[in-house]
Scaffold this motif. Structure first.
Motif, PDB file in Angstrom:
ATOM      1  N   ASN A  22      18.540   8.182   8.425  1.00 10.99           N
ATOM      2  CA  ASN A  22      18.503   6.746   8.702  1.00 10.99           C
ATOM      3  C   ASN A  22      17.033   6.332   8.549  1.00 10.99           C
ATOM      4  OD1 ASN A  22      18.398   4.161   9.713  1.00 10.99           O
ATOM      5  ND2 ASN A  22      19.417   4.634  11.640  1.00 10.99           N
ATOM      6  N   PHE A  23      16.605   6.233   7.296  1.00  8.82           N
ATOM      7  CA  PHE A  23      15.188   6.016   7.015  1.00  8.82           C
ATOM      8  C   PHE A  23      14.714   4.624   7.410  1.00  8.82           C
ATOM      9  CE2 PHE A  23      16.481   9.292   3.802  1.00  8.82           C
ATOM     10  CZ  PHE A  23      15.928  10.363   4.501  1.00  8.82           C
ATOM     11  N   GLY A  48       4.243   7.912   6.135  1.00  2.00           N
ATOM     12  CA  GLY A  48       4.180   8.316   4.732  1.00  2.00           C
ATOM     13  C   GLY A  48       5.460   8.994   4.284  1.00  2.00           C
ATOM     14  N   ARG A  49       5.952   9.898   5.123  1.00  2.00           N
ATOM     15  CA  ARG A  49       7.198  10.613   4.781  1.00  2.00           C
ATOM     16  C   ARG A  49       8.359   9.645   4.582  1.00  2.00           C
ATOM     17  NH1 ARG A  49       7.198  14.720   9.793  1.00  2.00           N
ATOM     18  NH2 ARG A  49       5.492  16.114   9.186  1.00  2.00           N
ATOM     19  N   VAL A  50       8.513   8.709   5.522  1.00  5.68           N
ATOM     20  CA  VAL A  50       9.663   7.810   5.450  1.00  5.68           C
ATOM     21  C   VAL A  50       9.513   6.835   4.282  1.00  5.68           C
ATOM     22  CG1 VAL A  50       8.990   5.935   7.051  1.00  5.68           C
ATOM     23  CG2 VAL A  50      11.362   6.653   6.915  1.00  5.68           C
ATOM     24  N   LYS A  53      10.688   8.683   1.272  1.00 10.14           N
ATOM     25  CA  LYS A  53      12.151   8.774   1.214  1.00 10.14           C
ATOM     26  C   LYS A  53      12.776   7.455   0.769  1.00 10.14           C
ATOM     27  CE  LYS A  53      12.886  13.001   2.573  1.00 10.14           C
ATOM     28  NZ  LYS A  53      13.545  13.982   1.711  1.00 10.14           N
ATOM     29  N   LEU A  54      12.131   6.343   1.113  1.00 11.24           N
ATOM     30  CA  LEU A  54      12.636   5.026   0.732  1.00 11.24           C
ATOM     31  C   LEU A  54      12.177   4.616  -0.665  1.00 11.24           C
ATOM     32  CD1 LEU A  54      12.143   3.202   4.152  1.00 11.24           C
ATOM     33  CD2 LEU A  54      14.335   3.746   3.049  1.00 11.24           C
ATOM     34  N   GLY A  55      11.422   5.497  -1.327  1.00  5.59           N
ATOM     35  CA  GLY A  55      10.945   5.198  -2.668  1.00  5.59           C
ATOM     36  C   GLY A  55       9.798   4.199  -2.701  1.00  5.59           C
ATOM     37  N   GLN A  56       9.148   4.006  -1.573  1.00 12.88           N
ATOM     38  CA  GLN A  56       8.033   3.064  -1.454  1.00 12.88           C
ATOM     39  C   GLN A  56       6.717   3.836  -1.583  1.00 12.88           C
ATOM     40  OE1 GLN A  56       9.045   1.575   2.428  1.00 12.88           O
ATOM     41  NE2 GLN A  56      10.573   0.164   1.634  1.00 12.88           N
TER      42      GLN A  56
END
Length: 93
Positions: A22-23, A48-50, A53-56
């Protein structure tokens, strides 16, 4: 002290959300934690990790760069450095 406890709670919930993929929820909680403890490198690395994961990727690079500029433990330094190298190679920056 209260702010530190709130930040820790938000990080814990964010970590749970991240583990559940649930990013968006994790991002919200990590941002709230960062408001409470803006000088915490570990929170910046989690952001940074999240973002990754969201492609941002630009936001991920920004978060990892911020982590590198703060007082931190070697664990967070190493993770931020390797993530920056990986993302800069990916984005051609």
């Amino acid at each position: 002290m209260k702010r530190a406890l709130e930040a820790a709670h938000n990080v814990d919930v964010g970590d749970q959300y991240f583990g559940q993929k649930n990013f968006d929820g994790a991002l919200m909680r990590y941002k709230e934690a960062l408001e409470e403890k803006p000088e915490d490198a570990a929170i910046h690395v989690r952001l940074g990790r999240v973002h990754e994961k969201l492609g941002q990727l630009p936001q991920a690079i920004e978060a990892y760069s911020a982590a590198q500029k703060l007082p931190r433990t070697v664990k967070w330094t190493d993770e931020a450095k390797s993530a920056l190298l990986r993302l800069q190679h990916t984005t051609g920056s």
